[in-house]
Write an enzyme that holds these catalytic residues in place. Sequence first.
Site, PDB file in Angstrom:
ATOM      1  CE1 TYR A 101      -3.552   2.765   0.981  1.00  0.00           C
ATOM      2  CE2 TYR A 101      -1.707   3.606   2.267  1.00  0.00           C
ATOM      3  CZ  TYR A 101      -2.954   3.789   1.696  1.00  0.00           C
ATOM      4  OH  TYR A 101      -3.593   4.993   1.831  1.00  0.00           O
ATOM      5  CD  GLU A 189      -6.193   4.605  -0.920  1.00  0.00           C
ATOM      6  OE1 GLU A 189      -5.833   5.006   0.194  1.00  0.00           O
ATOM      7  OE2 GLU A 189      -7.104   3.770  -1.075  1.00  0.00           O
TER       8      GLU A 189
END
Length: 376
Positions: A101, A189
Amino acid sequence: MNLHEYQAKELFRAAGMAVNPGEVADNAEAVREIAERYGGGVVVKAQVHSGGRGKAGGVKLASGPDEAAAHAEAILGMEISGLTVEKVLVCPTEEIATEAYVGVLVDREGQCPVFMVSAEGGIDIEEVAATNPDAIHKLRVDPRYGLMPHQAYRLATRLYADPALARQGAKIISQLYDAFVGNGASMAEINPLISTTGGEVKAIDAKVSIDDNELFRRPSIGALRDSGSEDGADAQAREAGLSFVKLDGNVGCCVNGAGLAMATMDLVKYYGGDPANFLDIGGSSNPDKVVAALEIITSDPAVEVILFNIFGGITRCDDVARGIVEATERIDIEVPIVIRLTGTNENLARQILADAGFTAGTSMDEVVQEAVRLAG
């Protein structure tokens, strides 16, 4: 303003990032054709402004065109978080070795961008934070200098022990920062950022939110807005020039001025109630704004009472009163309305309301207590 995954990926590609290919379709036959062109396995992904698409059944793997079309048939039209899926993104599958991530958002307390990275990708970052907070690594970026190369590499080493993968990861992290700053984003993101069995690092998912305050100087970004995928009340408020935030209570609030709106919500909580929204009609003396505000508030089935708290400065109380009367003539409002009006033209406003069968108080405490009482 939220972007769809396929739109966010285009911004990432423009920044030079390694992003897996994909095409958008709005019907099953188009999905079949895309899958045929890619050959092999594909993934069919719902395009809605919501997290948890996979858990809701909006992301499906397919081994070939027929299965891809069947998945598209099931996904198109389904609802995720109250939003109807009207488009899907079709991408070739990847041979995934690891998932990570990477995200960057505005740290309002630190007044700077902050990166968050974790080697535990592919799941909600909130879940990682709750179950294993030590797996998340943060870095605040000094906006005067931007993200420095050594900082990007340091973040990448938190994701990959292999220097070759870390170098690729550092490049993508730098490109993510460029896309974040260059497009006026409040959040960007990648989840997951993958490494393949062939040793490549690439983004196979993308999520971007744009700061609305940046849109006036970025019309090309503003053109990406998909109003059909937004909450109806949010879209209506934006079009009417209102500041609106949906909350979970049952006292609908209509106030002029952000400070007074915040104080009103605080007072509702103080007297034991729960505000259903933040809604600021601003300083305009336009009755149409009041009508739009009441349409938005009454569209929420949780609202049991409507509270007007108007302090007339630039906003004229008589215009607000006319808006209330016009709205009640146009809309079937089944919940009580409690009104406080004070300031510019308040006597005229009281007369307008009285002629329509309404009364208005002057004490903020008294009207809030009455609203909370009526809301139960």
